[in-house]
Design a protein around this motif. Sequence first.
Motif, PDB file in Angstrom:
ATOM      1  N   UNK A  30      -2.400  26.862 -66.314  1.00 12.47           N
ATOM      2  CA  UNK A  30      -1.517  25.846 -66.723  1.00 12.47           C
ATOM      3  C   UNK A  30      -2.694  24.612 -66.839  1.00 12.47           C
ATOM      4  N   UNK A  31      -3.360  23.900 -67.415  1.00 13.30           N
ATOM      5  CA  UNK A  31      -3.919  22.974 -67.111  1.00 13.30           C
ATOM      6  C   UNK A  31      -4.152  21.861 -68.555  1.00 13.30           C
ATOM      7  N   UNK A  32      -3.419  20.535 -68.083  1.00 15.58           N
ATOM      8  CA  UNK A  32      -3.708  19.554 -69.047  1.00 15.58           C
ATOM      9  C   UNK A  32      -4.558  19.550 -69.547  1.00 15.58           C
ATOM     10  N   UNK A  33      -4.585  19.107 -70.911  1.00 21.74           N
ATOM     11  CA  UNK A  33      -5.292  18.707 -71.638  1.00 21.74           C
ATOM     12  C   UNK A  33      -6.236  17.317 -71.203  1.00 21.74           C
ATOM     13  N   UNK A  34      -5.029  16.252 -70.758  1.00 24.97           N
ATOM     14  CA  UNK A  34      -5.301  14.776 -70.990  1.00 24.97           C
ATOM     15  C   UNK A  34      -6.797  15.265 -70.969  1.00 24.97           C
ATOM     16  N   UNK A  35      -7.366  13.505 -70.656  1.00 23.91           N
ATOM     17  CA  UNK A  35      -8.866  13.599 -70.672  1.00 23.91           C
ATOM     18  C   UNK A  35      -9.047  12.438 -69.708  1.00 23.91           C
ATOM     19  N   UNK A  36      -9.608  12.453 -68.200  1.00 26.63           N
ATOM     20  CA  UNK A  36      -9.368  11.089 -66.843  1.00 26.63           C
ATOM     21  C   UNK A  36     -10.266  10.339 -67.148  1.00 26.63           C
ATOM     22  N   UNK A  37      -9.992   9.169 -66.733  1.00 30.62           N
ATOM     23  CA  UNK A  37     -11.261   8.356 -67.135  1.00 30.62           C
ATOM     24  C   UNK A  37     -12.491   8.854 -65.605  1.00 30.62           C
ATOM     25  N   UNK A  38     -13.283   8.632 -66.166  1.00 30.91           N
ATOM     26  CA  UNK A  38     -15.096   9.025 -65.487  1.00 30.91           C
ATOM     27  C   UNK A  38     -14.686   7.706 -63.885  1.00 30.91           C
ATOM     28  N   UNK A  39     -14.762   8.687 -63.021  1.00 26.42           N
ATOM     29  CA  UNK A  39     -15.271   7.713 -61.763  1.00 26.42           C
ATOM     30  C   UNK A  39     -16.118   6.089 -61.643  1.00 26.42           C
ATOM     31  N   UNK A  40     -16.487   6.218 -62.591  1.00 26.04           N
ATOM     32  CA  UNK A  40     -16.780   4.627 -62.647  1.00 26.04           C
ATOM     33  C   UNK A  40     -16.394   3.585 -63.164  1.00 26.04           C
ATOM     34  N   UNK A  41     -15.821   4.605 -64.511  1.00 26.15           N
ATOM     35  CA  UNK A  41     -14.369   4.011 -65.801  1.00 26.15           C
ATOM     36  C   UNK A  41     -12.893   3.388 -64.532  1.00 26.15           C
ATOM     37  N   UNK A  42     -12.856   4.589 -63.879  1.00 28.95           N
ATOM     38  CA  UNK A  42     -11.439   4.305 -63.064  1.00 28.95           C
ATOM     39  C   UNK A  42     -11.660   3.024 -61.244  1.00 28.95           C
ATOM     40  N   UNK A  43     -12.846   2.915 -60.696  1.00 29.45           N
ATOM     41  CA  UNK A  43     -13.577   2.388 -59.937  1.00 29.45           C
ATOM     42  C   UNK A  43     -13.900   0.824 -60.300  1.00 29.45           C
ATOM     43  N   UNK A  44     -14.025   0.745 -62.018  1.00 31.84           N
ATOM     44  CA  UNK A  44     -14.456  -0.366 -62.453  1.00 31.84           C
ATOM     45  C   UNK A  44     -12.919  -1.399 -62.638  1.00 31.84           C
ATOM     46  N   UNK A  45     -11.662   0.105 -63.120  1.00 29.95           N
ATOM     47  CA  UNK A  45     -10.574  -1.112 -63.752  1.00 29.95           C
ATOM     48  C   UNK A  45     -10.510  -1.535 -61.767  1.00 29.95           C
TER      49      UNK A  45
END
Length: 384
Positions: A30-45
């Motif tokens: 059971x795997x969610x279809x939500x797309x997480x932020x990329x590593x670069x985007x998350x680090x930027x935030x």
Amino acid sequence: MYLKTTKAIYVILSWAIFASMLGSCSLIRIESEQEPLTVRALNTRLMTQDFVGEAMEVTQKAADTILKDNPSPETQKLLLLWKINTAKQLKAHGFQTAPEVALLDVWTYMLRTQYFFAGPKPDYMSDTTYQTLQNTTTANSNKISKIAQSVLTKKDFEKLALFVEEQARSKPITSYDFETISSVKEDYLKLTETPDSLSVRTVGTLSEVVSDLGSKLSYGSELTRKQLQWETLLYLKEKGLDTVDIQRKLQEFQEQTDRLITVAENSPQLLDSALINFRNQIDPIFMGLERGITSSMIALSNEFSEIDLLLERQRLALDSILQRERKIITEEAHLLMDSGIKTTMEELRKTIRTLTVLAIFLIIVILGLPFYAGYLLGKKKNKS
């Protein structure tokens, strides 16, 4: 010998059945279809939001250090405006949905303040004070530039550094009122040739969205009390009702009271006229003070109303996000459940078919093996 042969066949068939069952079974993920932020985007935030808090602390510390020396009233107003505007701008720009746009807006604002204080010094401000402001804004600008360099590729950093420089130069801060300047988002989308509909590809997973909203509320709640205090002090100074003025008015009241007492003690016959004169002199003092306090209370009430509206909007935004994510998760769960049931039934049918074939094979072996063994044994006896 017959029994040993039969036993060996049973063991081999048992292992074959077990292996076929293992091969035919599959796990349902059971795997969610939500797309997480990329590593670069998350680090930027995360790094942009951390910088927002640090930059606000540095700004406040520099301003408070200067205010302790009791500078000119104009300098005090400028420092209050600087703190208030910095708090508002960082809150508006540092917690946007698109991490890279938030980084660029904060970066641009820091460059604008640096360039603004690099201009001519006001006549009412000391050289030491102006140098402190220049050092503080330059340090903040350099810090956000290093953050951008750490999260962006070399090519992207060089490209966006020129973009931010152009934005800061073309739309500078022009007055000590620190007017609000809009986001660079539209120009950035034009630069990258990105349609507005694709500017935000994903807001991240539910945990990332909640974490981002929590950071925004935390930053806002910590600054609300301070910002309200700064706004009140600024308003009082603009109306000429700061602490020094209030103390002076109280001193005037004390002086008038002492005069009245002196008249009452030395010239009782003049007491009535002295009381009338006392009232005429005292009324303007307290009327002005009352008007100032009333205006301050109205401004304070308006600030509280704005805070209530802000908290209500944030609560509604959080509820909306949670409801949307709950709906998405529910739909995904239904899809995954249907898919899981279909997959399970298909695998079950394959397993049943495999077991059926193996069972038929086993029956054939069990029934045919004794006859074949008897045939071999009879043939051996006939030869002998």
